[in-house]
Design a protein around this motif. Structure first.
Motif, PDB file in Angstrom:
ATOM      1  N   THR A   1       0.824  -1.207   0.000  1.00 15.17           N
ATOM      2  CA  THR A   1       0.000   0.000   0.000  1.00 15.17           C
ATOM      3  C   THR A   1       0.858   1.256   0.000  1.00 15.17           C
ATOM      4  O   THR A   1       0.617   2.196  -0.775  1.00 15.17           O
ATOM      5  CB  THR A   1      -0.928   0.012   1.224  1.00 15.17           C
ATOM      6  OG1 THR A   1      -1.781  -1.140   1.184  1.00 15.17           O
ATOM      7  CG2 THR A   1      -1.781   1.269   1.252  1.00 15.17           C
ATOM      8  N   ALA A   2       1.889   1.274   0.861  1.00  9.36           N
ATOM      9  CA  ALA A   2       2.761   2.446   0.936  1.00  9.36           C
ATOM     10  C   ALA A   2       3.466   2.677  -0.398  1.00  9.36           C
ATOM     11  O   ALA A   2       3.574   3.819  -0.870  1.00  9.36           O
ATOM     12  CB  ALA A   2       3.777   2.261   2.057  1.00  9.36           C
ATOM     13  N   PHE A   3       3.928   1.589  -1.023  1.00  6.06           N
ATOM     14  CA  PHE A   3       4.603   1.732  -2.316  1.00  6.06           C
ATOM     15  C   PHE A   3       3.618   2.219  -3.381  1.00  6.06           C
ATOM     16  O   PHE A   3       3.939   3.094  -4.183  1.00  6.06           O
ATOM     17  CB  PHE A   3       5.206   0.396  -2.734  1.00  6.06           C
ATOM     18  CG  PHE A   3       6.001   0.452  -4.007  1.00  6.06           C
ATOM     19  CD1 PHE A   3       7.359   0.715  -3.978  1.00  6.06           C
ATOM     20  CD2 PHE A   3       5.391   0.278  -5.242  1.00  6.06           C
ATOM     21  CE1 PHE A   3       8.104   0.790  -5.149  1.00  6.06           C
ATOM     22  CE2 PHE A   3       6.121   0.358  -6.424  1.00  6.06           C
ATOM     23  CZ  PHE A   3       7.481   0.608  -6.369  1.00  6.06           C
ATOM     24  N   ALA A   4       2.411   1.635  -3.396  1.00  7.42           N
ATOM     25  CA  ALA A   4       1.415   2.005  -4.407  1.00  7.42           C
ATOM     26  C   ALA A   4       1.003   3.464  -4.270  1.00  7.42           C
ATOM     27  O   ALA A   4       0.806   4.168  -5.268  1.00  7.42           O
ATOM     28  CB  ALA A   4       0.192   1.103  -4.281  1.00  7.42           C
TER      29      ALA A   4
ATOM     30  N   GLN B   1     -10.148   2.275  -4.733  1.00 12.41           N
ATOM     31  CA  GLN B   1      -9.373   1.808  -5.878  1.00 12.41           C
ATOM     32  C   GLN B   1      -7.991   1.322  -5.436  1.00 12.41           C
ATOM     33  O   GLN B   1      -7.497   0.299  -5.900  1.00 12.41           O
ATOM     34  CB  GLN B   1      -9.222   2.922  -6.909  1.00 12.41           C
ATOM     35  CG  GLN B   1      -8.493   2.468  -8.181  1.00 12.41           C
ATOM     36  CD  GLN B   1      -8.286   3.608  -9.162  1.00 12.41           C
ATOM     37  OE1 GLN B   1      -8.681   4.736  -8.902  1.00 12.41           O
ATOM     38  NE2 GLN B   1      -7.665   3.316 -10.286  1.00 12.41           N
ATOM     39  N   LEU B   2      -7.387   2.069  -4.516  1.00 11.38           N
ATOM     40  CA  LEU B   2      -6.084   1.675  -3.998  1.00 11.38           C
ATOM     41  C   LEU B   2      -6.179   0.328  -3.293  1.00 11.38           C
ATOM     42  O   LEU B   2      -5.341  -0.564  -3.506  1.00 11.38           O
ATOM     43  CB  LEU B   2      -5.564   2.738  -3.029  1.00 11.38           C
ATOM     44  CG  LEU B   2      -4.243   2.428  -2.325  1.00 11.38           C
ATOM     45  CD1 LEU B   2      -3.112   2.291  -3.328  1.00 11.38           C
ATOM     46  CD2 LEU B   2      -3.930   3.520  -1.301  1.00 11.38           C
ATOM     47  N   ALA B   3      -7.203   0.177  -2.457  1.00 12.88           N
ATOM     48  CA  ALA B   3      -7.372  -1.086  -1.729  1.00 12.88           C
ATOM     49  C   ALA B   3      -7.584  -2.251  -2.688  1.00 12.88           C
ATOM     50  O   ALA B   3      -7.061  -3.354  -2.469  1.00 12.88           O
ATOM     51  CB  ALA B   3      -8.548  -0.975  -0.761  1.00 12.88           C
ATOM     52  N   GLN B   4      -8.322  -2.019  -3.784  1.00  9.28           N
ATOM     53  CA  GLN B   4      -8.561  -3.067  -4.766  1.00  9.28           C
ATOM     54  C   GLN B   4      -7.261  -3.486  -5.441  1.00  9.28           C
ATOM     55  O   GLN B   4      -6.980  -4.673  -5.604  1.00  9.28           O
ATOM     56  CB  GLN B   4      -9.562  -2.591  -5.810  1.00  9.28           C
ATOM     57  CG  GLN B   4      -9.888  -3.662  -6.854  1.00  9.28           C
ATOM     58  CD  GLN B   4     -10.803  -3.134  -7.949  1.00  9.28           C
ATOM     59  OE1 GLN B   4     -11.013  -1.937  -8.067  1.00  9.28           O
ATOM     60  NE2 GLN B   4     -11.349  -4.036  -8.741  1.00  9.28           N
ATOM     61  N   ARG B   5      -6.441  -2.508  -5.827  1.00 14.18           N
ATOM     62  CA  ARG B   5      -5.175  -2.830  -6.481  1.00 14.18           C
ATOM     63  C   ARG B   5      -4.257  -3.607  -5.539  1.00 14.18           C
ATOM     64  O   ARG B   5      -3.572  -4.550  -5.948  1.00 14.18           O
ATOM     65  CB  ARG B   5      -4.482  -1.552  -6.952  1.00 14.18           C
ATOM     66  CG  ARG B   5      -5.201  -0.819  -8.074  1.00 14.18           C
ATOM     67  CD  ARG B   5      -5.194  -1.616  -9.369  1.00 14.18           C
ATOM     68  NE  ARG B   5      -3.864  -1.754  -9.944  1.00 14.18           N
ATOM     69  CZ  ARG B   5      -3.332  -0.884 -10.799  1.00 14.18           C
ATOM     70  NH1 ARG B   5      -4.014   0.191 -11.164  1.00 14.18           N
ATOM     71  NH2 ARG B   5      -2.138  -1.095 -11.309  1.00 14.18           N
TER      72      ARG B   5
ATOM     73  N   ILE C   1       4.486  -6.606  -5.378  1.00 15.16           N
ATOM     74  CA  ILE C   1       4.468  -5.250  -5.929  1.00 15.16           C
ATOM     75  C   ILE C   1       4.440  -5.268  -7.453  1.00 15.16           C
ATOM     76  O   ILE C   1       3.794  -4.431  -8.088  1.00 15.16           O
ATOM     77  CB  ILE C   1       5.671  -4.455  -5.404  1.00 15.16           C
ATOM     78  CG1 ILE C   1       5.378  -3.987  -3.971  1.00 15.16           C
ATOM     79  CG2 ILE C   1       5.996  -3.261  -6.290  1.00 15.16           C
ATOM     80  CD1 ILE C   1       6.499  -3.208  -3.333  1.00 15.16           C
ATOM     81  N   GLY C   2       5.126  -6.236  -8.064  1.00 20.40           N
ATOM     82  CA  GLY C   2       5.166  -6.298  -9.519  1.00 20.40           C
ATOM     83  C   GLY C   2       3.799  -6.422 -10.147  1.00 20.40           C
ATOM     84  O   GLY C   2       3.582  -5.981 -11.283  1.00 20.40           O
ATOM     85  N   LYS C   3       2.847  -7.008  -9.425  1.00 25.10           N
ATOM     86  CA  LYS C   3       1.507  -7.170  -9.984  1.00 25.10           C
ATOM     87  C   LYS C   3       0.781  -5.843 -10.114  1.00 25.10           C
ATOM     88  O   LYS C   3      -0.212  -5.751 -10.846  1.00 25.10           O
ATOM     89  CB  LYS C   3       0.687  -8.140  -9.130  1.00 25.10           C
ATOM     90  CG  LYS C   3       1.139  -9.584  -9.222  1.00 25.10           C
ATOM     91  CD  LYS C   3       0.202 -10.508  -8.478  1.00 25.10           C
ATOM     92  CE  LYS C   3       0.615 -11.957  -8.619  1.00 25.10           C
ATOM     93  NZ  LYS C   3      -0.302 -12.877  -7.902  1.00 25.10           N
ATOM     94  N   LEU C   4       1.252  -4.829  -9.415  1.00 31.06           N
ATOM     95  CA  LEU C   4       0.647  -3.506  -9.568  1.00 31.06           C
ATOM     96  C   LEU C   4       0.852  -2.963 -10.970  1.00 31.06           C
ATOM     97  O   LEU C   4       0.107  -2.118 -11.446  1.00 31.06           O
ATOM     98  CB  LEU C   4       1.252  -2.522  -8.562  1.00 31.06           C
ATOM     99  CG  LEU C   4       0.981  -2.782  -7.078  1.00 31.06           C
ATOM    100  CD1 LEU C   4       1.844  -1.853  -6.236  1.00 31.06           C
ATOM    101  CD2 LEU C   4      -0.490  -2.606  -6.755  1.00 31.06           C
ATOM    102  N   PHE C   5       1.898  -3.465 -11.647  1.00 32.64           N
ATOM    103  CA  PHE C   5       2.255  -2.938 -12.961  1.00 32.64           C
ATOM    104  C   PHE C   5       2.113  -3.990 -14.054  1.00 32.64           C
ATOM    105  O   PHE C   5       2.570  -3.793 -15.176  1.00 32.64           O
ATOM    106  CB  PHE C   5       3.700  -2.426 -12.940  1.00 32.64           C
ATOM    107  CG  PHE C   5       3.946  -1.486 -11.810  1.00 32.64           C
ATOM    108  CD1 PHE C   5       3.566  -0.165 -11.894  1.00 32.64           C
ATOM    109  CD2 PHE C   5       4.536  -1.936 -10.650  1.00 32.64           C
ATOM    110  CE1 PHE C   5       3.767   0.703 -10.833  1.00 32.64           C
ATOM    111  CE2 PHE C   5       4.744  -1.077  -9.581  1.00 32.64           C
ATOM    112  CZ  PHE C   5       4.351   0.241  -9.671  1.00 32.64           C
TER     113      PHE C   5
END
Length: 356
Positions: free
Chosen positions: A218-221, A232-236, A244-248
């Motif tokens: 969460t902090a990184f996102a 939206q942040l919580a969903q991601r 973390i890689g899955k965020l991108f």
């Protein structure tokens, strides 16, 4: 742009740093963990620690300020060689030309990652061709240009392609893993250790890389994605599952982008006409990368269904069929034909391939 900071993995970092400080770091390592968890970023951190000219007093972190640290952070250190899966747009007429083309492709990829360090996963057709192995072997015997040691990182090593007639190079890579030059460290990363050849596994020291806490993701996102909407942040973060890689990832949730794997499973269930329509909708040859990415997502859905307690026997068989199709897709087999045959095979399995 410099690499983003490494988030989490404090336990693994401490163990690796202690091994470096004591001079006991294995020369051939396998970092294995979930896709997108940060294995290659961890490998780059280790490379930076190895090359650092003035590590912290505890020896647990690179200084981040010396010339070597700055060069690693900008992916320009001459003694840190990062091999990633690539998709060549052209082929060389001979082995030497193929090696040159791989070197050019890797240089272009590193240049792109310097511009945008938060990169997406490789495309479905990207791989480590045998020419990449030959390039690694060439660089392995060179004298370090700046530091005392060379570091080789082979990311997504499950995409190493063994090729008939290339046994000499493959055997040489195995020999290099077994007895690397004294001035070299080879770090291999893979999402699944058992996806690698047993001969490779027997020559590396396995290091498990676990998922990181949602709070760290969460902090990184928040910093990297700058998402203001809390839902939206919580969903991601939930979708990232500690990686973390899955965020991108290319298949991260995006408005208006259909989930091809879900559509495929839906077509399997609806009957012959729908299955045929889905198959014919695949681009015949020009976009096989997208087709194999769909197969990867499909395999992931089936594995998730198995974890939730589905019919394990049927799901294992379905996953095997999907992976067989993926292997064929990397050749010259028409994706339309592959989709039609796979859909027919899965439909005959009943509940084993139901939508998850």
């Amino acid at each position: 742009m410099p690499l983003p900071p490494l988030v989490g993995h404090e336990g693994v970092k401490n163990r690796l740093a202690a091994a470096v400080a004591a001079g006991r770091l294995p020369q051939a390592l396998l970092l294995a963990g979930p896709r997108g968890v940060g294995k290659q970023r961890l490998a780059l951190w280790l490379a930076q620690l190895i090359q650092c000219e003035a590590p912290t007093a505890s020896g647990r972190e690179p200084c981040g300020a010396c010339r070597s640290c700055r060069l690693v952070q900008s992916l320009q250190h001459p003694d840190v060689h990062w091999f990633v899966p690539i998709e060549l747009s052209k082929k060389g007429a001979d082995a030497d030309k193929q090696v040159d083309l791989v070197a050019e492709a890797l240089a272009e990829e590193m240049a792109a990652r310097r511009e945008q360090p938060l990169y997406a996963p490789p495309g479905g057709l990207a791989s480590h061709p045998i020419a990449a192995v030959r390039l690694l072997l060439r660089r392995l015997v060179l004298t370090p240009a700046l530091g005392k040691r060379k570091v080789f990182i082979v990311g997504d090593a499950e995409r190493l392609i063994p090729q008939r007639g290339s046994e000499d190079a493959a055997n040489a890579l195995l020999k290099a893993l077994e007895e690397p030059p004294a001035d070299s460290v080879i770090i291999v990363t893979a999402a699944e250790a058992n996806a690698l050849l047993p001969t490779i596994l027997s020559r590396v020291v396995l290091v498990r890389v676990a998922r990181i806490a949602d709070s760290a993701v969460t902090a990184f996102a928040q910093q990297a994605l700058q998402i203001a909407d809390k839902d939206q942040l919580a969903q991601r973060v939930t979708v990232a599952e500690g990686c973390i890689g899955k965020l991108f990832a290319l298949d991260a949730p995006r408005a208006g982008t259909p989930d091809q794997a879900a559509r495929f499973l839906e077509a399997v269930q609806k009957g012959p006409a729908t299955r045929q329509a889905f198959a014919l909708a695949q681009t015949p040859f020009q976009a096989r990368g997208g087709f194999t990415e769909m197969l990867d997502a499909l395999a992931g859905r089936l594995r998730a269904e198995a974890k939730r307690g589905g019919d394990t026997e049927k799901l294992v068989e379905a996953i095997a069929l999907v992976m067989d199709a993926r292997e064929l897709a990397q050749g010259n087999v028409n994706p339309q034909l592959l989709a039609a045959v796979l859909a027919e095979d899965l439909s005959g399995m009943g509940g084993g391939a139901r939508q998850s």
